[in-house]
Design a protein around this motif. Sequence first.
Motif, PDB file in Angstrom:
ATOM      1  N   GLU A  94       0.841  -1.198   0.000  1.00 32.08           N
ATOM      2  CA  GLU A  94       0.000   0.000   0.000  1.00 32.08           C
ATOM      3  C   GLU A  94       0.876   1.248   0.000  1.00 32.08           C
ATOM      4  O   GLU A  94       2.056   1.197   0.318  1.00 32.08           O
ATOM      5  CB  GLU A  94      -0.912   0.002   1.237  1.00 32.08           C
ATOM      6  N   ARG A  95       0.306   2.369  -0.363  1.00 33.50           N
ATOM      7  CA  ARG A  95       1.048   3.619  -0.520  1.00 33.50           C
ATOM      8  C   ARG A  95       1.837   3.995   0.739  1.00 33.50           C
ATOM      9  O   ARG A  95       3.022   4.320   0.658  1.00 33.50           O
ATOM     10  CB  ARG A  95       0.099   4.751  -0.882  1.00 33.50           C
TER      11      ARG A  95
ATOM     12  N   GLN B  77       2.787   2.100   3.206  1.00 27.77           N
ATOM     13  CA  GLN B  77       3.805   1.088   3.462  1.00 27.77           C
ATOM     14  C   GLN B  77       4.992   1.267   2.520  1.00 27.77           C
ATOM     15  O   GLN B  77       6.134   1.158   2.925  1.00 27.77           O
ATOM     16  CB  GLN B  77       3.219  -0.315   3.313  1.00 27.77           C
TER      17      GLN B  77
END
Length: 97
Positions: free
Chosen positions: A54-55, A57
């Motif tokens: 995800e962004r 992360q």
Amino acid sequence: MKLTRTQIRHLRGLCHALDPVVMVADKGLSDNVRAEVELALDSHELIKVKLRGERDQRQAWADDLVATTGAAAVQQIGQVLCLYRRHPENPRIQLPR
């Protein structure tokens, strides 16, 4: 490592032809992944790393890689991060001033 705008532009141009050499996926930044990034930076100076997550992360992984390797983040587009670290003894890439 601090790079000028001209140097970053030069390195971004060189990044286009590269393929990712390391991929960070669901298991995150393990010791093995960190070791591979270090080895690739020593060998190539300029590498692409594929960050699959995800962004938030991906950004955390990118910040962590920059902090732990001493490399400069040249560019990050989506899941691909370009890192540059000059080889201390035998630099391969000549940076403009």
